[in-house]
Enzyme design. Sequence first.
Site, PDB file in Angstrom:
ATOM      1  CG  ASP A  14     -39.153  15.781   4.673  1.00 54.12           C
ATOM      2  OD1 ASP A  14     -38.869  16.324   5.754  1.00 54.12           O
ATOM      3  OD2 ASP A  14     -40.208  15.165   4.496  1.00 54.12           O
ATOM      4  CG  HIS A 205     -44.278  12.845   2.557  1.00 54.28           C
ATOM      5  ND1 HIS A 205     -43.352  13.625   1.867  1.00 54.28           N
ATOM      6  CD2 HIS A 205     -43.913  12.945   3.861  1.00 54.28           C
ATOM      7  CE1 HIS A 205     -42.494  14.157   2.715  1.00 54.28           C
ATOM      8  NE2 HIS A 205     -42.810  13.768   3.929  1.00 54.28           N
ATOM      9  CG  HIS A 207     -41.699  11.454   8.057  1.00 53.50           C
ATOM     10  ND1 HIS A 207     -40.481  12.065   8.200  1.00 53.50           N
ATOM     11  CD2 HIS A 207     -42.378  12.186   7.153  1.00 53.50           C
ATOM     12  CE1 HIS A 207     -40.435  13.142   7.420  1.00 53.50           C
ATOM     13  NE2 HIS A 207     -41.578  13.245   6.773  1.00 53.50           N
ATOM     14  CB  CYS A 238     -41.224  18.660   9.894  1.00 52.90           C
ATOM     15  SG  CYS A 238     -41.763  20.368   9.993  1.00 52.90           S
ATOM     16  CG  ASN A 247     -38.968  11.739   4.466  1.00 50.85           C
ATOM     17  OD1 ASN A 247     -38.265  12.631   4.905  1.00 50.85           O
ATOM     18  ND2 ASN A 247     -40.147  11.952   3.946  1.00 50.85           N
TER      19      ASN A 247
HETATM   20  N1  COA Z   1     -38.739  32.544   1.428  1.00 51.74           N
HETATM   21  C1  COA Z   1     -37.834  33.393   1.924  1.00 51.74           C
HETATM   22  N2  COA Z   1     -38.132  34.396   2.751  1.00 51.74           N
HETATM   23  C2  COA Z   1     -39.436  34.557   3.072  1.00 51.74           C
HETATM   24  C3  COA Z   1     -40.418  33.722   2.574  1.00 51.74           C
HETATM   25  C4  COA Z   1     -40.040  32.679   1.724  1.00 51.74           C
HETATM   26  N3  COA Z   1     -40.922  31.814   1.224  1.00 51.74           N
HETATM   27  N4  COA Z   1     -41.602  34.117   3.063  1.00 51.74           N
HETATM   28  C5  COA Z   1     -41.368  35.163   3.837  1.00 51.74           C
HETATM   29  N5  COA Z   1     -40.054  35.438   3.848  1.00 51.74           N
HETATM   30  C6  COA Z   1     -39.356  36.492   4.574  1.00 51.74           C
HETATM   31  C7  COA Z   1     -40.039  37.822   4.453  1.00 51.74           C
HETATM   32  O1  COA Z   1     -39.610  38.471   3.277  1.00 51.74           O
HETATM   33  C8  COA Z   1     -39.572  38.501   5.710  1.00 51.74           C
HETATM   34  O2  COA Z   1     -38.244  38.917   5.544  1.00 51.74           O
HETATM   35  P1  COA Z   1     -37.629  40.131   6.387  1.00 51.74           P
HETATM   36  O3  COA Z   1     -37.651  39.715   7.824  1.00 51.74           O
HETATM   37  O4  COA Z   1     -36.246  40.254   5.830  1.00 51.74           O
HETATM   38  O5  COA Z   1     -38.545  41.279   6.095  1.00 51.74           O
HETATM   39  C9  COA Z   1     -39.561  37.370   6.714  1.00 51.74           C
HETATM   40  O6  COA Z   1     -39.401  36.169   5.948  1.00 51.74           O
HETATM   41  C10 COA Z   1     -40.815  37.284   7.545  1.00 51.74           C
HETATM   42  O7  COA Z   1     -41.928  37.270   6.693  1.00 51.74           O
HETATM   43  P2  COA Z   1     -43.403  37.026   7.214  1.00 51.74           P
HETATM   44  O8  COA Z   1     -44.329  37.055   6.050  1.00 51.74           O
HETATM   45  O9  COA Z   1     -43.687  37.923   8.376  1.00 51.74           O
HETATM   46  O10 COA Z   1     -43.343  35.547   7.648  1.00 51.74           O
HETATM   47  P3  COA Z   1     -43.293  34.874   9.101  1.00 51.74           P
HETATM   48  O11 COA Z   1     -42.292  35.438   9.985  1.00 51.74           O
HETATM   49  O12 COA Z   1     -44.687  34.778   9.531  1.00 51.74           O
HETATM   50  O13 COA Z   1     -42.714  33.426   8.691  1.00 51.74           O
HETATM   51  C11 COA Z   1     -42.451  31.833   6.886  1.00 51.74           C
HETATM   52  C12 COA Z   1     -43.380  32.612   7.773  1.00 51.74           C
HETATM   53  C13 COA Z   1     -43.340  31.014   5.977  1.00 51.74           C
HETATM   54  C14 COA Z   1     -41.579  32.760   6.107  1.00 51.74           C
HETATM   55  C15 COA Z   1     -41.508  30.933   7.698  1.00 51.74           C
HETATM   56  O14 COA Z   1     -42.194  30.408   8.780  1.00 51.74           O
HETATM   57  C16 COA Z   1     -40.975  29.793   6.878  1.00 51.74           C
HETATM   58  O15 COA Z   1     -40.175  29.944   5.969  1.00 51.74           O
HETATM   59  N6  COA Z   1     -41.398  28.557   7.172  1.00 51.74           N
HETATM   60  C17 COA Z   1     -40.980  27.398   6.441  1.00 51.74           C
HETATM   61  C18 COA Z   1     -41.200  26.216   7.259  1.00 51.74           C
HETATM   62  C19 COA Z   1     -40.661  24.982   6.612  1.00 51.74           C
HETATM   63  O16 COA Z   1     -39.863  24.996   5.698  1.00 51.74           O
HETATM   64  N7  COA Z   1     -41.093  23.822   7.127  1.00 51.74           N
HETATM   65  C20 COA Z   1     -40.648  22.572   6.683  1.00 51.74           C
HETATM   66  C21 COA Z   1     -41.203  22.157   5.383  1.00 51.74           C
HETATM   67  S1  COA Z   1     -42.949  21.883   5.389  1.00 51.74           S
HETATM   68 ZN    ZN Z   2     -41.921  14.903   5.472  1.00 50.52          ZN
END
Ligand code: COA
Ligand code: ZN
Length: 303
Positions: A14, A205, A207, A238, A247
């Site tokens: 985080d 949790h 902040h 975030c 946090n």
């Molecule tokens: N880790 C790494 N890559 C990931 C993944 C993961 N958990 N989930 C999906 N991907 C990749 C896919 O393989 C795809 O890759 P490509 O473009 O090379 O084909 C790409 O990401 C898009 O995948 P898709 O399923 O269409 O996801 P999206 O574009 O709808 O995005 C997330 C969704 C979840 C991948 C993205 O929004 C994300 O990682 N969010 C994390 C947010 C975060 O960390 N917030 C803070 C903490 S709560």
């Molecule tokens: Zn948090």
Amino acid sequence: MAESVIVNDVGPRDGLQNQPRILEPQQRLQLIAGIREAGVDSIEVGSFVSPKAVPAMAGTDIVAAGLQGLPAGHYSALIPNLRGYELARDAGVNTVVMVLYGSEGMARKNVNMGREEADAVTETILQRAREDGIAVIATIGVAFECPFDGPVDPGLVADVAARFLQLGVARFVVADTIGAANPQQVRELTRRLVASHGAQRLGCHFHDTRALGLANVYAALESGIRYFDASIAGLGGCPFAPGASGNVATEDVVMLLQQLGFATGVDLEKLLAASDLAETLTGTAPGGRAKAWLKPWLAKQHS
Ligand code: COA
Ligand code: ZN
């Protein structure tokens, strides 16, 4: 014997995910080692998320591999979806933290899923994890208020908690992602959850966006909660939740707990060294009020 409280440092996840300076996996490991060295044995070490979405968390597999060289501990990694679960499992992680949502708006912004879709994915992950021998912590983000959809109904959080505790999550953590909760709301929700499920598998949790972080910890403690996420040097926030700041700082929470007579297993002096390291590595340290007071106080104890 003093009653124990677990402080889970989420700074390496985080805390670092939203920093302007992106750290190398080795620097992230150095920070984790410093926190572990201080006696914090529960640490969220990173996340398996899209590196396009959160560039600072790229290379969490390297961080996970490097944990072998550290003292044993409860090391976990955050996952947003099934792909994240698979990546974490393949990296040898044995506790994953899956995110649930108190609102539709936050689920969409964070992971491009609906709230109920994230619930359903979590059920699938729980099934897989049981087969793989991996523990799942479920954290419900924006459990009090969402920056997009406004206040969250505590009844919804209570329903989601009941469902996932029944399904066998190792822990259910209530997260005030943007730091919008007040101690009265925290007291009511945590009392309700503890009354229904006991405190054993619950956590909180917070902040410190508007200086209510420690007050909220205190309110939850009074309800019986004995597990808190916190972030070294108060780093955090975030990237997808406008207004989310750091946090509640680990050193502040540990100081509070020690003053109240709880056992944490943490050496405050070494924790301050880890906090200094976090400042040096990131170049920023938004939070944490205890350090300025503790440093001269600890020095006096030695003289
Ligand atoms: N880790 C790494 N890559 C990931 C993944 C993961 N958990 N989930 C999906 N991907 C990749 C896919 O393989 C795809 O890759 P490509 O473009 O090379 O084909 C790409 O990401 C898009 O995948 P898709 O399923 O269409 O996801 P999206 O574009 O709808 O995005 C997330 C969704 C979840 C991948 C993205 O929004 C994300 O990682 N969010 C994390 C947010 C975060 O960390 N917030 C803070 C903490 S709560
Ligand atoms: Zn948090």
